[in-house]
Design a protein around this motif. Structure first.
Motif, mmCIF file in Angstrom:
data_model
loop_
_atom_site.group_PDB
_atom_site.id
_atom_site.type_symbol
_atom_site.label_atom_id
_atom_site.label_comp_id
_atom_site.label_asym_id
_atom_site.label_seq_id
_atom_site.Cartn_x
_atom_site.Cartn_y
_atom_site.Cartn_z
ATOM 1 N N SER A 121 -3.249 4.479 1.463
ATOM 2 C CA SER A 121 -4.132 4.163 0.355
ATOM 3 C C SER A 121 -3.836 2.747 -0.102
ATOM 4 N N ALA A 122 -4.870 1.931 -0.225
ATOM 5 C CA ALA A 122 -4.697 0.542 -0.652
ATOM 6 C C ALA A 122 -4.656 0.402 -2.168
ATOM 7 N N THR A 157 -3.075 0.213 -5.372
ATOM 8 C CA THR A 157 -1.691 -0.006 -5.798
ATOM 9 C C THR A 157 -1.386 0.603 -7.163
ATOM 10 N N THR A 168 1.823 4.413 1.905
ATOM 11 C CA THR A 168 1.658 4.948 3.243
ATOM 12 C C THR A 168 2.672 6.048 3.506
ATOM 13 N N ARG A 188 0.394 -9.911 4.901
ATOM 14 C CA ARG A 188 -0.685 -10.241 3.972
ATOM 15 C C ARG A 188 -0.501 -11.603 3.308
ATOM 16 N N ALA A 223 0.853 -1.188 0.000
ATOM 17 C CA ALA A 223 0.000 0.000 0.000
ATOM 18 C C ALA A 223 0.892 1.243 0.000
ATOM 19 N N ASP A 234 0.092 -4.986 5.859
ATOM 20 C CA ASP A 234 1.150 -4.554 4.954
ATOM 21 C C ASP A 234 2.125 -3.665 5.734
#
Length: 226
Positions: free
Chosen positions: A28-29, A31, A13, A163, A11, A182
């Motif tokens: 934010s996830a 990618t 970050t 994960r 992610a 993550d």
């Protein structure tokens, strides 16, 4: 110590830490948008904290392992910020942050060996082996890695955090509380801070891709024949 950390190994970050306190953070996830979201996130976090980039003690970047495009976006952003603000730039292996979270959260017994793993796609995982510290607040010891491979090839009998554990539950001994985790920029900054306080060396920002990029330079065109 005022540290700004960025990680895009999984992610995207960003975190601003004053000593051990998180002053601001972003995650934010998605990618596919690392390059677009990082700079605005950094600007917002610093503005809300009333901190100028030149006041930072350092910028910390997660160096992976991670997919080529996403990882490169974070490293380029971190390098640019460090250069423009003229502040030190340090690299930390992203899996170190994941291992630190698991050890600090008590997910693995003190002194025991464990694995940290993230999604490498293509049915594979990025992983490294650690030993949990016997002392609270200390850093896990890196025993082996990082590596990339299928989940079935990971060392047997060691719990896996990250994960990768949630993706391949039939192949690994996952730790449920960390099966969807993550690497986090705040933990990345905490790892860097502890190493800086101890006078321990940190990495540079050379990326740990572990695999070749999917993008390849095309070969010469074939000549047309009569």
């Amino acid at each position: 110590m005022l540290l700004l950390a960025l990680d895009t190994s999984a992610a995207a970050t960003v975190a601003l830490l004053h000593d051990d306190t998180v002053v601001g953070r972003f995650a934010s996830a998605d990618t596919r948008s690392h390059a677009e979201v990082l700079a605005p996130a950094v600007h917002r976090i610093l503005s809300e904290a009333g901190v100028a980039g030149t006041e930072l003690d350092a910028v910390v970047a997660g160096v992976g392992p991670g997919p080529f495009t996403g990882l490169r976006a974070g490293l380029v952003t971190a390098r640019t910020l460090g250069f423009v603000w003229d502040v030190p730039l340090h690299g930390v292996m992203s899996l170190d942050a994941l291992a630190f979270d698991a050890a600090a959260g008590g997910a693995v017994p003190a002194g025991s060996a464990f694995l940290a793993g993230t999604d490498a796609r293509r049915g594979e995982v990025y992983w490294a082996a650690y030993r949990a510290p016997s002392q609270s607040g200390a850093l896990p010891e890196l025993l082996d890695g990082p590596h990339v491979g299928t989940a079935s090839t990971l060392p047997a009998g060691q719990p896996l955090v990250g994960r990768a554990a949630g993706l391949y539950p039939d192949d690994v001994d996952g730790v449920p509380a960390f099966a969807a985790s993550d690497p986090d920029a705040a933990s990345l900054a905490r790892v860097a801070r502890l190493r800086l306080l101890a006078g321990a060396p940190l990495r540079d920002t050379s990326p740990l891709y572990l695999r070749e990029s999917d993008a390849q330079v095309p070969g010469p065109r074939k000549r047309a024949t009569a």
